[in-house]
Design an enzyme around this catalytic site. Structure first.
Site, PDB file in Angstrom:
ATOM      1  N   ASP A 170      -0.056   5.227   0.834  1.00 14.08           N
ATOM      2  CA  ASP A 170      -0.260   6.135   2.158  1.00 14.08           C
ATOM      3  C   ASP A 170      -0.274   5.173   3.302  1.00 14.08           C
ATOM      4  O   ASP A 170      -1.047   4.364   3.749  1.00 14.08           O
ATOM      5  CB  ASP A 170      -1.431   7.000   1.833  1.00 14.08           C
ATOM      6  CG  ASP A 170      -1.515   7.687   0.615  1.00 14.08           C
ATOM      7  OD1 ASP A 170      -1.461   7.186  -0.274  1.00 14.08           O
ATOM      8  OD2 ASP A 170      -1.224   9.072   0.771  1.00 14.08           O
ATOM      9  N   ASP A 174       0.822  -1.392   0.126  1.00 12.30           N
ATOM     10  CA  ASP A 174       0.143   0.013  -0.075  1.00 12.30           C
ATOM     11  C   ASP A 174       0.958   1.135   0.098  1.00 12.30           C
ATOM     12  O   ASP A 174       1.968   1.057   0.345  1.00 12.30           O
ATOM     13  CB  ASP A 174      -1.036   0.041   1.225  1.00 12.30           C
ATOM     14  CG  ASP A 174      -1.397   1.232   1.556  1.00 12.30           C
ATOM     15  OD1 ASP A 174      -2.351   1.577   0.882  1.00 12.30           O
ATOM     16  OD2 ASP A 174      -1.267   1.972   2.707  1.00 12.30           O
ATOM     17  N   ASP A 212      -1.684  -0.941   5.865  1.00  8.40           N
ATOM     18  CA  ASP A 212      -1.766  -0.022   7.100  1.00  8.40           C
ATOM     19  C   ASP A 212      -3.132   0.153   7.708  1.00  8.40           C
ATOM     20  O   ASP A 212      -3.502   0.587   8.767  1.00  8.40           O
ATOM     21  CB  ASP A 212      -1.276   1.339   6.972  1.00  8.40           C
ATOM     22  CG  ASP A 212      -2.118   2.233   6.104  1.00  8.40           C
ATOM     23  OD1 ASP A 212      -2.551   1.752   4.956  1.00  8.40           O
ATOM     24  OD2 ASP A 212      -2.115   3.362   6.499  1.00  8.40           O
TER      25      ASP A 212
HETATM   26  O1  LIG Z   1      -6.354   7.412   0.591  1.00  5.45           O
HETATM   27  C1  LIG Z   1      -5.695   7.434  -0.291  1.00  5.45           C
HETATM   28  O2  LIG Z   1      -5.387   8.435  -1.070  1.00  5.45           O
HETATM   29  C2  LIG Z   1      -4.454   6.202  -0.438  1.00  5.45           C
HETATM   30  O3  LIG Z   1      -4.430   5.614   0.420  1.00  5.45           O
HETATM   31  P1  LIG Z   1      -3.619   4.112   0.594  1.00  5.45           P
HETATM   32  O4  LIG Z   1      -2.533   4.377  -0.293  1.00  5.45           O
HETATM   33  O5  LIG Z   1      -3.403   3.689   1.805  1.00  5.45           O
HETATM   34  O6  LIG Z   1      -4.568   3.136  -0.252  1.00  5.45           O
HETATM   35 MG   LIG Z   2      -2.825   2.981   3.432  1.00  2.77          MG
END
Ligand SMILES: O=C(O)COP(=O)(O)O
Ligand SMILES: [Mg+2]
Length: 506
Positions: free
Chosen positions: A293, A291, A454
Site C-alpha cells: 500500500d 511494500d 513509503d
Molecule cells: O496498512 C496496510 O493495510 C498495509 O500497509 P503496507 O502495505 O504499506 O505495509
Molecule cells: Mg506502505
C-alpha cells in the site's frame, strides 16, 4: 556637415555616392566606418555644392539612404534598444562613462542621452559592428549595485551530480567532510546545505603539505595576501575559482560516485578517492522486497469506500479520504481502530474493534480492486528488476487474505517469488521479522536485501533488520514527511530503483 546612414549599401557604395554627388573636394574624403550592410558616413559639404544630399543625387545608385532622425541617432535597426536600467519614469543609474544620473523626461537629460555621438566617440553608434570596442558601451553595474549571493545559500549552479541517488544529506560525505576529519570548529558539519568552504576543500596535494600550485611562499607575495598576483591567470585555477570547482565536481562525478567496487578509479591500485568518502551507491543487493500500500498500489480509494461503508453501517458520519489516508500502513485492524477513534473521540475497546472489523471486511472484499491502481513506474520498475535478475518479494502489513487477491487483480502477482502479509508471521512491520524472514528465504544476508517502502513502518523495520531501504515520496507515510524518514534514498518511482543497485549473487 551631414550625418547620413546607408543601409543595404556598403562602404564602396557610399564612397561612390560621395564621388557622384561631388560632396567632397580635394582632401575632404567621406569618413566611412564599419562594413557589412551598415555604414555611416560623415559628409562635409563642399562650399560650391551646399545642397549636396542624397535627394540631390540624380543617379541614386544604391539602397536606402536616410538622414539622421530628429532627436538623435537611434541606431541602424530604426529603434532604440531600451536600456535595462532606463525604464520610463524610473531614475537612471549612474553610468561610469556618462556622468551623473537623471530622470527621463527632463529635457536636459533627454538631450544628453539622445545626443548622437560622432563616430569614434564614446557613446557612438550602437550597432555592434560599429563599436570601437566591445566593452565601451556596456553598462557594468558598480560593485554596490551587484546582487550578492549570501554564503549560506547553495550556489544555484552547484547541484550535486548523480540524480536521485544523491540526497542533500550526502553532501558532507561526497565532499569528504566528516565530523572527525573536519577538525575543531567545523560548525558546518551536519548541515544539509553547504557553503563555499565545504564545496572546495583543499585538494589532496595541498592537504599533504606539498608546495601548492597557487600559493607562493615568498615574503613579497605573502605581503600581497599569499597569492602570486592579483588578477589574471593566477587567480583562475585557485581553489574556489570556477574552473577549480568544475574540475572538482567532475572528479567527484567520475571517480567518487562510482562506488567502492571501482578499484580502477585511480589507476593501478591507487584510488584517488579518499578513504573516508563513504560511497553508498550503487547498493550491493541480492534481492528486493517491496511494500504494497502506497508503494506498489494506490489503494486509498477502495479502503476509504470500505471504511466509510462500515462507519455508516455502525451509525457514524463518514470520514474524508485524506484522514483515512493517514491511517493506512499498520494493517487493516489498525485502520478500523483509528477510524473508530476518529469518529467517537475515544479509544475503542477490543470488542468494538472486532465488531467493526467484521463489518469492514465484506465491504473491502467487495471493493478490493475497483479503483486501486499500480502507481506510475511500478510495472516498468518490477520488469526491470526482474530483468536484472533480482528475486522479488512483497512485504506488507495487509492481511494475506486480501494481499494475494489484490496482487492478482492488479496484475502484479507474477512478479513476486514471495508474499508476506501482515498475518503471515507472528509480528509485522515495523518489527524486523518479515524482512529477516524474507532474507532467509532468498538466501541473502539482510544487508543485501533492499526494501522499497513509503512509511516509517518500512524504514524502522529495515533499520532494525539491517537492510538498506529506499522510499517513494507519493505513498501513505502516516502523516510523516518522506524527507524525515530514515532511508538511504528517496526515489521518484519504482522505475528508478534498478539504477541504484548492483547485483550480488546470493
Ligand atoms: O496498512 C496496510 O493495510 C498495509 O500497509 P503496507 O502495505 O504499506 O505495509
Ligand atoms: Mg506502505
Amino acid at each position: 556637415m551631414r550625418l547620413l546612414h546607408t543601409k543595404g549599401g556598403a562602404r564602396t557604395s557610399a564612397r561612390r555616392w560621395a564621388g557622384i554627388t561631388g560632396a567632397f573636394a580635394g582632401d575632404q574624403r567621406p569618413l566611412c566606418r564599419g562594413g557589412g550592410n551598415a555604414v555611416k558616413i560623415r559628409v562635409l559639404s563642399h562650399p560650391e555644392r551646399p545642397h549636396a544630399d542624397v535627394s540631390d543625387c540624380p543617379q541614386h545608385p544604391f539602397g536606402q539612404l536616410r538622414a539622421p532622425r530628429r532627436g538623435g541617432d537611434r541606431g541602424d535597426r530604426g529603434r532604440r534598444r531600451p536600456h535595462p536600467f532606463r525604464c520610463d519614469g524610473q531614475p537612471l543609474r549612474p553610468q561610469p562613462d556618462r556622468g551623473a544620473a537623471g530622470v527621463r523626461g527632463d529635457p536636459a537629460v533627454d538631450r544628453r542621452l539622445d545626443r548622437c555621438a560622432l563616430d569614434g566617440e564614446a557613446g557612438g553608434p550602437h550597432h555592434p559592428r560599429l563599436r570601437q570596442s566591445r566593452r565601451q558601451h556596456h553598462f557594468v553595474p558598480s560593485r554596490s549595485l551587484r546582487t550578492h549571493r549570501p554564503h549560506h545559500r547553495p550556489h544555484p549552479r552547484l547541484r550535486l551530480q548523480g540524480g536521485a541517488r544523491v540526497q542533500p544529506s550526502h553532501a558532507a560525505q561526497l565532499f569528504g567532510l566528516h565530523a572527525e576529519e573536519a577538525g575543531p570548529g567545523a560548525d558546518h558539519v551536519g548541515e544539509s546545505r553547504f557553503r563555499r568552504a565545504e564545496v572546495h576543500p583543499r585538494g589532496p596535494r595541498q592537504a599533504a603539505g606539498g608546495a601548492s600550485a597557487h600559493r607562493c611562499l615568498r615574503a613579497g607575495d605573502l605581503a600581497r595576501g599569499g597569492w602570486r598576483r592579483e588578477g589574471g591567470q593566477h587567480r583562475r585555477n585557485r581553489p574556489g575559482g570556477r574552473r577549480h570547482l568544475r574540475r572538482r565536481l567532475r572528479d567527484l562525478r567520475d571517480k567518487r560516485l562510482q562506488g567502492d567496487h571501482r578499484s580502477d578509479a585511480g589507476g593501478a591500485g591507487k584510488s584517488l578517492r579518499p578513504k573516508h568518502v563513504n560511497s553508498r551507491f550503487p547498493i550491493p543487493v541480492g534481492a528486493v522486497v517491496l511494500d504494497l500500500d502506497g508503494t506498489l498500489l494506490d489503494t486509498v480509494d477502495d479502503l476509504a469506500v470500505a471504511a466509510n461503508a462500515m462507519l455508516q453501517e455502525l451509525g457514524f458520519e463518514p470520514l474524508p479520504e485524506p484522514v483515512i489516508r493517514t491511517h493506512i500502513g499498520k494493517g487493516l485492524q489498525n485502520l478500523v481502530t483509528r477510524c473508530l477513534a476518529e469518529v467517537t473521540g475515544a479509544e475503542p475497546t477490543a470488542a468494538q474493534v472486532e465488531r467493526a472489523l467484521a463489518v469492514f471486511e465484506p465491504h473491502y472484499r467487495a471493493n478490493l480492486c475497483v479503483r486501486t491502481r499500480p502507481y506510475p513506474g511500478v510495472v516498468e520498475g518490477l520488469e526491470a528488476l526482474r530483468q536484472a535478475g533480482f528475486p522479488l518479494g512483497c512485504v506488507t502489513n495487509k492481511a494475506e487474505r486480501f494481499t494475494l487477491p489484490l496482487l492478482q487483480q492488479a496484475g502484479l502477482a507474477p512478479y513476486f517469488d514471495l508474499v508476506i502479509g501482515g498475518d503471515t508471521l507472528p509480528r509485522k512491520k515495523p518489527d524486523p521479522l518479515p524482512l529477516v524472514h524474507a532474507a532467509e528465504r532468498f538466501g541473502v544476508p539482510p544487508a543485501q536485501l533492499l526494501l522499497v517502502g513509503d512509511s516509517p513502518n518500512d524504514t524502522q523495520a529495515a533499520r532494525a533488520a539491517g537492510c538498506p531501504v529506499v522510499c517513494v515520496p507519493y505513498g501513505y507515510s502516516e502523516g510523516a514527511k518522506v524527507q524525515d524518514l530514515d532511508c538511504d534514498a528517496i526515489v521518484a518511482s519504482v522505475r528508478e530503483v534498478p539504477s541504484l543497485l548492483r547485483k550480488v549473487q546470493p
